[in-house]
Design an enzyme around this catalytic site. Structure first.
Site, PDB file in Angstrom:
ATOM      1  CG  HIS A  16      37.379  36.924  29.269  1.00  0.00           C
ATOM      2  ND1 HIS A  16      38.023  36.276  28.243  1.00  0.00           N
ATOM      3  CD2 HIS A  16      36.215  36.278  29.483  1.00  0.00           C
ATOM      4  CE1 HIS A  16      37.261  35.276  27.831  1.00  0.00           C
ATOM      5  NE2 HIS A  16      36.155  35.241  28.564  1.00  0.00           N
ATOM      6  CG  ASP A  45      30.191  34.746  34.739  1.00  0.00           C
ATOM      7  OD1 ASP A  45      31.318  34.384  34.377  1.00  0.00           O
ATOM      8  OD2 ASP A  45      29.166  34.052  34.589  1.00  0.00           O
TER       9      ASP A  45
HETATM   10  C1  SDX Z   1      33.880  33.037  32.197  1.00  0.00           C
HETATM   11  O1  SDX Z   1      37.316  31.690  28.933  1.00  0.00           O
HETATM   12  C2  SDX Z   1      36.102  32.034  28.688  1.00  0.00           C
HETATM   13  O2  SDX Z   1      35.703  32.328  27.593  1.00  0.00           O
HETATM   14  C3  SDX Z   1      35.172  31.984  29.907  1.00  0.00           C
HETATM   15  C4  SDX Z   1      33.786  32.595  29.708  1.00  0.00           C
HETATM   16  C5  SDX Z   1      32.937  31.747  28.795  1.00  0.00           C
HETATM   17  O3  SDX Z   1      32.006  32.283  28.184  1.00  0.00           O
HETATM   18  O4  SDX Z   1      33.132  30.504  28.810  1.00  0.00           O
HETATM   19  O5  SDX Z   1      33.913  33.890  29.161  1.00  0.00           O
HETATM   20  C6  SDX Z   1      33.015  32.681  31.040  1.00  0.00           C
HETATM   21  O6  SDX Z   1      34.391  32.162  32.838  1.00  0.00           O
HETATM   22  C7  SDX Z   1      34.172  34.488  32.470  1.00  0.00           C
HETATM   23  C8  SDX Z   1      35.167  34.687  33.654  1.00  0.00           C
HETATM   24  C9  SDX Z   1      34.394  34.551  34.983  1.00  0.00           C
HETATM   25  N1  SDX Z   1      35.352  34.593  36.110  1.00  0.00           N
HETATM   26  C10 SDX Z   1      35.417  35.659  36.934  1.00  0.00           C
HETATM   27  O7  SDX Z   1      34.751  36.687  36.803  1.00  0.00           O
HETATM   28  C11 SDX Z   1      36.393  35.480  38.095  1.00  0.00           C
HETATM   29  C12 SDX Z   1      37.226  36.749  38.256  1.00  0.00           C
HETATM   30  N2  SDX Z   1      38.125  36.886  37.095  1.00  0.00           N
HETATM   31  C13 SDX Z   1      39.501  36.502  37.280  1.00  0.00           C
HETATM   32  O8  SDX Z   1      39.690  35.374  38.107  1.00  0.00           O
HETATM   33  C14 SDX Z   1      40.277  36.484  35.969  1.00  0.00           C
HETATM   34  O9  SDX Z   1      40.010  37.655  35.316  1.00  0.00           O
HETATM   35  C15 SDX Z   1      40.095  35.322  35.001  1.00  0.00           C
HETATM   36  C16 SDX Z   1      40.279  34.013  35.651  1.00  0.00           C
HETATM   37  C17 SDX Z   1      38.759  35.386  34.355  1.00  0.00           C
HETATM   38  C18 SDX Z   1      41.162  35.478  33.925  1.00  0.00           C
HETATM   39  O10 SDX Z   1      42.346  35.359  34.569  1.00  0.00           O
HETATM   40  P1  SDX Z   1      43.795  35.378  33.879  1.00  0.00           P
HETATM   41  O11 SDX Z   1      43.691  35.555  32.407  1.00  0.00           O
HETATM   42  O12 SDX Z   1      44.552  34.203  34.384  1.00  0.00           O
HETATM   43  O13 SDX Z   1      44.396  36.719  34.403  1.00  0.00           O
HETATM   44  P2  SDX Z   1      45.138  36.872  35.801  1.00  0.00           P
HETATM   45  O14 SDX Z   1      44.381  36.203  36.918  1.00  0.00           O
HETATM   46  O15 SDX Z   1      46.566  36.497  35.599  1.00  0.00           O
HETATM   47  O16 SDX Z   1      45.014  38.453  36.049  1.00  0.00           O
HETATM   48  C19 SDX Z   1      45.882  39.389  35.385  1.00  0.00           C
HETATM   49  C20 SDX Z   1      45.923  40.623  36.286  1.00  0.00           C
HETATM   50  C21 SDX Z   1      46.319  40.269  37.722  1.00  0.00           C
HETATM   51  O17 SDX Z   1      46.871  41.439  38.291  1.00  0.00           O
HETATM   52  P3  SDX Z   1      48.451  41.433  38.658  1.00  0.00           P
HETATM   53  O18 SDX Z   1      48.671  40.272  39.613  1.00  0.00           O
HETATM   54  O19 SDX Z   1      49.167  41.216  37.327  1.00  0.00           O
HETATM   55  O20 SDX Z   1      48.691  42.791  39.265  1.00  0.00           O
HETATM   56  O21 SDX Z   1      44.612  41.194  36.402  1.00  0.00           O
HETATM   57  C22 SDX Z   1      44.166  41.063  37.742  1.00  0.00           C
HETATM   58  C23 SDX Z   1      45.018  40.022  38.410  1.00  0.00           C
HETATM   59  O22 SDX Z   1      45.094  40.260  39.810  1.00  0.00           O
HETATM   60  N3  SDX Z   1      42.770  40.622  37.704  1.00  0.00           N
HETATM   61  C24 SDX Z   1      41.855  40.961  38.606  1.00  0.00           C
HETATM   62  C25 SDX Z   1      40.677  40.328  38.191  1.00  0.00           C
HETATM   63  N4  SDX Z   1      40.901  39.630  37.070  1.00  0.00           N
HETATM   64  C26 SDX Z   1      42.213  39.807  36.790  1.00  0.00           C
HETATM   65  N5  SDX Z   1      41.916  41.741  39.709  1.00  0.00           N
HETATM   66  C27 SDX Z   1      40.757  41.860  40.420  1.00  0.00           C
HETATM   67  N6  SDX Z   1      39.587  41.281  40.088  1.00  0.00           N
HETATM   68  C28 SDX Z   1      39.521  40.511  38.980  1.00  0.00           C
HETATM   69  N7  SDX Z   1      38.345  39.935  38.662  1.00  0.00           N
END
Ligand code: SDX
Length: 385
Positions: free
Chosen positions: A270, A321
């Site tokens: 998140h 989710d």
């Molecule tokens: C919702 O914003 C809100 O409030 C949204 C929400 C709401 O109520 O409206 O809470 C609802 O949308 C929840 C999120 C649902 N999405 C997912 O579950 C999709 C998977 N999650 C990721 O795509 C990610 O965690 C995000 C998009 C939710 C957040 O992404 P960020 O803040 O841009 O973080 P990032 O992608 O830059 O990740 C930081 C690090 C990375 O590792 P490094 O490259 O630095 O080594 O964390 C890792 C990412 O690879 N990472 C994950 C991961 N989420 C982050 N690695 C594996 N699986 C994941 N799910």
């Protein structure tokens, strides 16, 4: 599409470049407060735990629209307005029943919400139209879910809560008290969450003084994405893929393999929470009991194995989710409807933010860092390779 090479962009040259607006405070709001470090969520002065224990979704809608809980008279009035507005205009229902059966539910919802604008009462104010959409979105989702299966569309009842009517229209039978309570709690947990991508979209559209239906249509489009609301469906598809090969299903190896390929595990991570999402905590409890009651224990066990692996490997916690997927599955809801159910709840937050934006508006217009070519001489087409 090429990714811009931003490596050589130094922070002191462009101190305000925050990709994805990360960390940028773009609005003030009374609708919710999120403490990402402590894992706390407050809607207009009430913690999500308090609302989960004592409120109904309709009370939460009123709270978000008015920044206070309703009196009994006000709640009765809202409930009767919602009952009155549940039916769909015939052209919208005709579209739902005749569109492509394989259309995505969120695409049908996006089109239907947009169409509602043509049929709304012109004397209604924005709060009136917020109630119209809150009342009609469950009917849109249930109608398409049945029509695409060749089933008769079930009309809404002249009584009952949003949760009760949705399950009734979806399944054609009146839900039990437990199922209604579970759905009502899911609607409360998904109602509002500050400046998430779809709410930001809604406010950006509102800031041009466009109409509330346009703002919600844009928000539906934003929520549809798998990085946002689309994640719950992706979580369920991930678990069902594991279940499809029970002999070799190994959630730990599956998770580690995806991480090694630098693939995201849906339902985790998140932008704001850097600990357990408080909504996921409540949904985890619901998922455990419902999975056991409905014979889907294995899906819950795998969920816990994936959760443990993600914590150990990446120190990443689940978001709203992750467990909502198995909760909806235990209620017998088809996985590709989960994001639409998210929208059925978030309509309250979106419209609350629309009203707030309109009460103190300033056009949303950030800047972009130009990383294209410097000005150059014209080249005749005959000279271009
Ligand atoms: C919702 O914003 C809100 O409030 C949204 C929400 C709401 O109520 O409206 O809470 C609802 O949308 C929840 C999120 C649902 N999405 C997912 O579950 C999709 C998977 N999650 C990721 O795509 C990610 O965690 C995000 C998009 C939710 C957040 O992404 P960020 O803040 O841009 O973080 P990032 O992608 O830059 O990740 C930081 C690090 C990375 O590792 P490094 O490259 O630095 O080594 O964390 C890792 C990412 O690879 N990472 C994950 C991961 N989420 C982050 N690695 C594996 N699986 C994941 N799910």
């Amino acid at each position: 599409m090429s990714k811009h090479n931003l490596e050589n962009i130094t922070r002191d040259e462009y101190p305000y470049l925050n990709l994805g607006l990360e960390g940028i405070v773009a609005f003030s709001t009374t609708k919710s407060f999120i403490d990402g470090q402590k894992g706390e969520l407050v809607y207009s002065g009430y913690t999500i735990d308090t609302l989960a224990e004592y409120a109904t979704f309709e009370e939460v809608c009123f709270l978000l629209w008015n920044d206070r809980l309703p009196s009994k008279k006000e709640l009765d009035e809202l409930n009767s307005l919602l009952v009155h507005e549940r039916k769909l205009p015939k052209p919208v229902l005709d579209y739902i029943c005749t569109t492509e059966k394989h259309a995505e539910p969120m695409a049908v919802l996006r089109s239907s919400v947009s169409m509602l604008a043509d049929f709304t009462d012109p004397s209604l104010d924005d709060t009136g139209n917020a109630i119209v959409m809150t009342a009609k979105i469950p009917t849109i989702i249930a109608a398409f879910a049945r029509a695409r299966q060749g089933l008769d569309v079930v009309s809404p009842l002249d009584e009952g809560s949003t949760a009760y009517n949705f399950l009734y229209m979806l399944n054609g039978v009146r839900p039990g008290a437990e199922a209604e309570k579970t759905m009502d709690l899911c609607l409360i947990l998904h109602a509002e969450h500050g400046m998430n991508a779809s709410t930001f979209t809604c406010r950006a559209i509102a800031s041009t003084e466009s109409d509330i239906f346009s703002a919600v249509t844009g928000a539906v489009g934003s929520l549809k994405g798998p990085l946002h609301g689309g994640a719950n469906t992706a979580v369920m598809n991930m678990l069902l893929a594991l279940e499809s090969d029970l002999k070799t299903a190994d959630p730990v190896a599956f998770t580690k393999e995806k991480l090694e390929k630098r693939e995201k595990i849906m339902g985790f991570g998140h932008r704001v929470y850097k600990t357990f999402d408080p909504r996921a905590r409540l949904l985890r409890t619901m998922s455990k009991s419902l999975s056991e009651e409905t014979g889907h224990e294995i899906l819950y066990e795998w969920s816990e194995a994936i959760l443990k692996t993600m914590k150990e490997e990446k120190n990443i916690d689940p978001n709203v989710d992750f467990f909502s997927a198995t909760v909806y599955y235990s209620l017998g809801i088809q996985p590709d409807l989960y994001t639409a159910i998210f929208a059925m709840s978030r309509i309250s937050g979106w419209t609350a933010h629309y009203l707030e934006q309109m009460s103190n508006n300033r056009l949303v217009r950030p800047r972009a860092l130009y990383v294209g070519d410097k000005p150059k001489e014209w080249t005749e087409i005959s000279d271009r390779s």
